[in-house]
Design a protein around this motif. Structure first.
Motif, mmCIF file in Angstrom:
data_model
loop_
_atom_site.group_PDB
_atom_site.id
_atom_site.type_symbol
_atom_site.label_atom_id
_atom_site.label_comp_id
_atom_site.label_asym_id
_atom_site.label_seq_id
_atom_site.Cartn_x
_atom_site.Cartn_y
_atom_site.Cartn_z
ATOM 1 N N ARG A 113 0.838 -1.197 0.000
ATOM 2 C CA ARG A 113 0.000 0.000 0.000
ATOM 3 C C ARG A 113 0.872 1.245 0.000
ATOM 4 O O ARG A 113 1.810 1.362 0.792
ATOM 5 C CB ARG A 113 -0.901 0.014 1.236
ATOM 6 N N ASP B 23 0.340 4.172 1.071
ATOM 7 C CA ASP B 23 0.307 4.910 2.335
ATOM 8 C C ASP B 23 1.201 4.286 3.400
ATOM 9 O O ASP B 23 1.515 4.920 4.401
ATOM 10 C CB ASP B 23 -1.125 4.983 2.868
ATOM 11 N N ASP B 24 1.597 3.012 3.180
ATOM 12 C CA ASP B 24 2.437 2.326 4.158
ATOM 13 C C ASP B 24 3.925 2.471 3.870
ATOM 14 O O ASP B 24 4.756 1.975 4.630
ATOM 15 C CB ASP B 24 2.090 0.828 4.187
#
Length: 204
Positions: free
Chosen positions: A83, A85-86
């Motif tokens: 992801r 965002d990770d």
């Protein structure tokens, strides 16, 4: 000890089923090639067998694949999700990179990045190890490699020897692209993004 044995059984079962399917082999044919009984193979594929070193090496030979591929917890073709965002953003003078995946094939190492260029910013590099591949997803990207200039639009690709001086410029707004860095076995992959150390925009 029993947990470790169980994990080996599960990994071998999944990888053996996958390898046999890829080779288009029946249990009978794999039994013939490996010298392992059909009943034993069936147990191994169901995860109920008790594999030995000899069994694994026999399968490795019959399937013409490394032993590690039979015992890898994350076999090729498995689902890997990263992801955005990770992942920590690595920023340069004109680009933000997210390192999504490192793929080591033994002879070659690949690094996959989400690459976002900021509008009206130039990102320069004196050159670095490897081969650089970029595919533009949206926006228009100017690329200069050793004095040669091209402009890329959505869906366009450029690849070049990354040891050459090169620069990127998003002149008409932000650009999103995918960067793939490729290294040979005898090349050492850098530990930081190659675009981190940038130069001031050229005076011309």
């Amino acid at each position: 000890m029993s947990d470790h044995r169980g994990s080996i059984q599960e990994m071998l079962a999944a990888n053996l089923r996958r390898a046999r399917a890829l080779h288009g082999l029946s249990l009978s044919e794999l039994s013939r090639r490996s010298g392992i009984g059909k009943a034993t193979l069936s147990q191994l594929e169901s995860g109920s067998g008790n594999p030995t070193i000899e069994t694994v090496f026999s399968l490795s030979r019959a399937l013409e694949m490394p032993v590690s591929d039979l015992l890898d917890a994350r076999p090729p073709g498995g689902l890997t999700v990263v992801r955005a965002d990770d992942v920590e953003v690595l920023s340069g003078e004109g680009v933000d990179l997210r390192a999504l995946r490192r793929i080591d094939t033994g002879d070659t190492v690949f690094e996959v990045y989400d690459q976002q260029f900021r509008a009206d910013c130039r990102q320069e590099s004196l050159g670095h190890t490897g081969t650089e591949h970029t595919v533009v997803q949206c926006g228009r990207l100017g690329v200069r490699v050793d004095g040669h200039e091209v402009e890329l639009g959505p869906g366009d690709y450029v690849g070049f020897d990354a040891s050459l001086p090169h620069a990127y410029l998003a002149a008409e707004g932000p650009v999103r692209s995918v960067l793939l860095l490729q290294y040979r076995k005898d090349q050492r992959a850098p530990q930081v993004t190659p675009h981190r150390d940038s130069l001031p925009p050229p005076g011309r």
